[in-house]
Design an enzyme around this catalytic site. Sequence first.
Site, PDB file in Angstrom:
ATOM      1  N   ASP A   1      -0.334   4.958   0.775  1.00 58.98           N
ATOM      2  CA  ASP A   1      -0.451   6.307   1.695  1.00 58.98           C
ATOM      3  C   ASP A   1      -0.561   5.684   3.188  1.00 58.98           C
ATOM      4  O   ASP A   1      -1.161   4.500   3.662  1.00 58.98           O
ATOM      5  CB  ASP A   1      -2.167   6.606   1.500  1.00 58.98           C
ATOM      6  CG  ASP A   1      -2.192   7.361   0.107  1.00 58.98           C
ATOM      7  OD1 ASP A   1      -2.010   8.463   0.238  1.00 58.98           O
ATOM      8  OD2 ASP A   1      -2.550   6.784  -0.724  1.00 58.98           O
TER       9      ASP A   1
ATOM     10  N   ASP B   1       0.909  -1.164   0.112  1.00 53.30           N
ATOM     11  CA  ASP B   1       0.033  -0.086  -0.030  1.00 53.30           C
ATOM     12  C   ASP B   1       0.821   1.101   0.086  1.00 53.30           C
ATOM     13  O   ASP B   1       1.961   1.166   0.519  1.00 53.30           O
ATOM     14  CB  ASP B   1      -1.013  -0.032   1.301  1.00 53.30           C
ATOM     15  CG  ASP B   1      -1.822   1.250   1.310  1.00 53.30           C
ATOM     16  OD1 ASP B   1      -2.334   1.694   0.430  1.00 53.30           O
ATOM     17  OD2 ASP B   1      -1.585   1.828   2.436  1.00 53.30           O
TER      18      ASP B   1
END
Length: 302
Positions: free
Chosen positions: A94, A92
Amino acid sequence: MSLVATLICNPANPALDSTVVDGARAILPSAGAPQWLFDEVAVDIPFEGPIPFEGRDVRTIENRLREARGDLPIDIVVQPRAARRKKLFLADMDSTMIGQECIDELADFVGLKPHVAAITERAMRGEIEFEPALRERVALLKGMPVSVVEEVLKKRITPTPGGRELVMTMRAHGAWTCLISGGFTLFTKAVAEAIGFQENRANQLLTRDGQLVGEVREPILGRAAKLATLIELRESFDLDEIDTLVTGDGANDLGMIQAAGLGVAYHAKPAVAAAAAARIDHGDLTALLYAQGYRRDEFVEG
């Protein structure tokens, strides 16, 4: 079954010593000699577990080790010793590979960061569905110049410590690395290039005449698409589940985290950390290298 417990600290705050290691060894069945990966920062302790060795056994051992650890800032990962070094890494973006939520930083330019950040937080905790929450937040950005993205990247976005070492070390040992985000390609392309990922996937913000139109191209890349990407890449490289490493922090990451050979909740929301097979609460991203058994002198910096 041959297993290993890895004790890991943040390099900026080392807390491991012989007393801690000896205490951990006393808890583990048939514990072997400790193998230091980096003095005071990371150590492997091999041990033998029952056959079959199941998820509940891992949790029981981890909980005992955490109780013995007390308040010391030490992460604990317990896993089989076989196939520790992974061949596929999905991450991922963010609040995982970077320290910010990009959409929140964009919203700050129109004075809506507190409002948008509150929606982001609820979505990442799994309290609301990701897709409608993303549409709602993107609609608030209508009319924003696309050029703001460059300003956010330059002034607001910071890579998480250890990220480039993690990606480049895995690449040097033959792994494929993919940055996957429920955020936006305008950010993932730049972040992936800076950190060293070979591939990136994310949502596409629609633009017209140099401005955001307040919409995202459908279908939205969310939890289901992240999981599907893991399966697609695993099959395309003819890998087994155990060969895969995934990390993330939010509810939309949980599907791919739970389907990985080693799924790591990284400084994650409570529900995600509780559901993941492994969690890193204190360390930087080099913790994912130590969890694979890499020594500090094997890290690739460039």
